[in-house]
Design a protein around this motif. Structure first.
Motif, PDB file in Angstrom:
ATOM      1  N   GLN A   7      -9.141   5.292  -4.624  1.00 23.94           N
ATOM      2  CA  GLN A   7      -8.902   6.433  -5.505  1.00 23.94           C
ATOM      3  C   GLN A   7     -10.058   6.626  -6.483  1.00 23.94           C
ATOM      4  N   GLY A   8     -11.139   5.861  -6.297  1.00 22.26           N
ATOM      5  CA  GLY A   8     -12.298   5.999  -7.152  1.00 22.26           C
ATOM      6  C   GLY A   8     -12.196   5.257  -8.458  1.00 22.26           C
ATOM      7  N   MET A   9     -11.220   4.385  -8.604  1.00 28.04           N
ATOM      8  CA  MET A   9     -11.048   3.622  -9.827  1.00 28.04           C
ATOM      9  C   MET A   9     -11.575   2.203  -9.603  1.00 28.04           C
ATOM     10  N   SER A  10     -11.447   1.362 -10.588  1.00 24.61           N
ATOM     11  CA  SER A  10     -11.911  -0.011 -10.470  1.00 24.61           C
ATOM     12  C   SER A  10     -11.184  -0.705  -9.322  1.00 24.61           C
ATOM     13  N   VAL A  11     -11.926  -1.418  -8.506  1.00 20.65           N
ATOM     14  CA  VAL A  11     -11.348  -2.060  -7.336  1.00 20.65           C
ATOM     15  C   VAL A  11     -10.796  -3.429  -7.723  1.00 20.65           C
ATOM     16  N   TYR A  12      -9.512  -3.578  -7.640  1.00 18.80           N
ATOM     17  CA  TYR A  12      -8.888  -4.870  -7.858  1.00 18.80           C
ATOM     18  C   TYR A  12      -8.217  -5.357  -6.582  1.00 18.80           C
ATOM     19  N   VAL A  13      -7.571  -4.469  -5.881  1.00 15.19           N
ATOM     20  CA  VAL A  13      -6.801  -4.846  -4.697  1.00 15.19           C
ATOM     21  C   VAL A  13      -7.194  -3.960  -3.519  1.00 15.19           C
ATOM     22  N   HIS A  14      -7.391  -4.588  -2.379  1.00 14.21           N
ATOM     23  CA  HIS A  14      -7.719  -3.872  -1.150  1.00 14.21           C
ATOM     24  C   HIS A  14      -6.556  -3.994  -0.170  1.00 14.21           C
ATOM     25  N   GLY A  15      -6.576  -3.154   0.857  1.00 18.80           N
ATOM     26  CA  GLY A  15      -5.565  -3.226   1.895  1.00 18.80           C
ATOM     27  C   GLY A  15      -4.604  -2.064   1.830  1.00 18.80           C
ATOM     28  N   HIS A  16      -3.451  -2.264   2.419  1.00 21.29           N
ATOM     29  CA  HIS A  16      -2.477  -1.184   2.484  1.00 21.29           C
ATOM     30  C   HIS A  16      -1.066  -1.738   2.272  1.00 21.29           C
ATOM     31  N   CYS A  17      -0.163  -0.860   1.865  1.00 19.52           N
ATOM     32  CA  CYS A  17       1.228  -1.260   1.717  1.00 19.52           C
ATOM     33  C   CYS A  17       2.118  -0.032   1.780  1.00 19.52           C
ATOM     34  N   ASP A  18       3.344  -0.277   2.179  1.00 12.52           N
ATOM     35  CA  ASP A  18       4.346   0.776   2.192  1.00 12.52           C
ATOM     36  C   ASP A  18       4.654   1.172   0.747  1.00 12.52           C
ATOM     37  N   ALA A  19       5.008   2.433   0.537  1.00 11.81           N
ATOM     38  CA  ALA A  19       5.273   2.916  -0.821  1.00 11.81           C
ATOM     39  C   ALA A  19       6.360   2.106  -1.526  1.00 11.81           C
ATOM     40  N   ALA A  20       7.297   1.600  -0.755  1.00 10.22           N
ATOM     41  CA  ALA A  20       8.386   0.828  -1.358  1.00 10.22           C
ATOM     42  C   ALA A  20       7.889  -0.461  -2.000  1.00 10.22           C
ATOM     43  N   PHE A  21       6.696  -0.918  -1.590  1.00 10.64           N
ATOM     44  CA  PHE A  21       6.150  -2.162  -2.112  1.00 10.64           C
ATOM     45  C   PHE A  21       5.021  -1.930  -3.112  1.00 10.64           C
ATOM     46  N   ALA A  22       4.870  -0.709  -3.588  1.00  6.64           N
ATOM     47  CA  ALA A  22       3.823  -0.381  -4.557  1.00  6.64           C
ATOM     48  C   ALA A  22       3.884  -1.275  -5.804  1.00  6.64           C
ATOM     49  N   PRO A  23       5.072  -1.640  -6.301  1.00 13.05           N
ATOM     50  CA  PRO A  23       5.111  -2.530  -7.466  1.00 13.05           C
ATOM     51  C   PRO A  23       4.419  -3.873  -7.239  1.00 13.05           C
TER      52      PRO A  23
END
Length: 226
Positions: A7-23
């Protein structure tokens, strides 16, 4: 969900996740950005589908080596869960009970203060065999019979059942040896099984699973570690 880097912000976490696991991703980002964690990764599967596979940070304290998708990390005590499941299955099938005296199957063990030990004491970290009398020789953890013999010779750290203490490196052999002997008692005409053979018969095969031997490291370089 996308990582902050995407999203163009500071990179802390890479990869992917389902929206339900966004927290989960949000917690990982907070841990890394706050400095509470140097590097970390988590992968969760639900009904065979990867719901999140995230990683971030660094693998070294100087933060020179970034954590990548294929970074290999050591894991602790994952075998204890499988050991407990196997014990429950074999108890359910009547090979032994949680209150079976260890002496009934493994009399060589019940000495040096370990008399009166029950199978449940081994499972619940209450047997008193939380440590060996002396450090084992390098590589002896891969020699089942040799480590079992050391457990037989060692003195109990406390009276069995009276206290609880984490059996970090002895629980698998303590419980496993009892399961091996319980199986061999019922099937004396068969060769004495290995612990891995019991896992295969009662847990792995019925579930249709495949994978590396529990007593050995998975292959590196072919994705088995993921």
């Amino acid at each position: 969900c996308r990582s902050r880097g995407e999203q163009g912000m500071s990179v802390y976490v890479h990869g992917h996740c389902d929206a339900a696991f966004a927290p989960v991703r949000a917690v990982m980002e907070e841990l890394l950005s706050s400095g509470k964690e140097c590097g970390l990764a988590v992968c969760v599967m639900q009904h065979g589908k990867v719901m999140l596979d995230l990683w971030g940070g660094h693998t070294d304290a100087t933060k020179e080596q970034g954590w990548s998708e294929d970074t290999i990390v050591n894991v602790f005590s994952t075998g204890k869960g499988l050991t407990a499941i196997l014990a429950g299955i074999m108890v359910d099938k009547g090979y032994l009970s949680f209150d079976t005296p260890v002496e009934e199957l493994w009399p060589e063990y019940c000495r040096n203060g370990k008399e009166g030990t029950l199978f449940r004491h081994l499972l619940t970290h209450r047997s008193g065999s939380a440590a060996l009398d002396k450090p084992p020789a390098p590589g002896i953890v891969y020699d089942w019979d040799a480590l079992v013999h050391l457990l037989e010779e060692s003195e109990a750290c406390w009276e069995p059942g009276s206290k609880q203490g984490y059996h970090a490196v002895t629980l698998g052999h303590l419980v496993g040896e009892m399961l091996i002997r319980a199986y061999h008692r019922r099937h004396p005409d068969r060769p004495r099984p290995t612990f891995s053979a019991l896992l295969e018969e009662f847990l792995v095969a019925p579930l249709g699973c495949t994978g590396p031997d529990i007593l050995w490291s998975p292959r590196v370089g072919d994705g088995a570690h993921r």
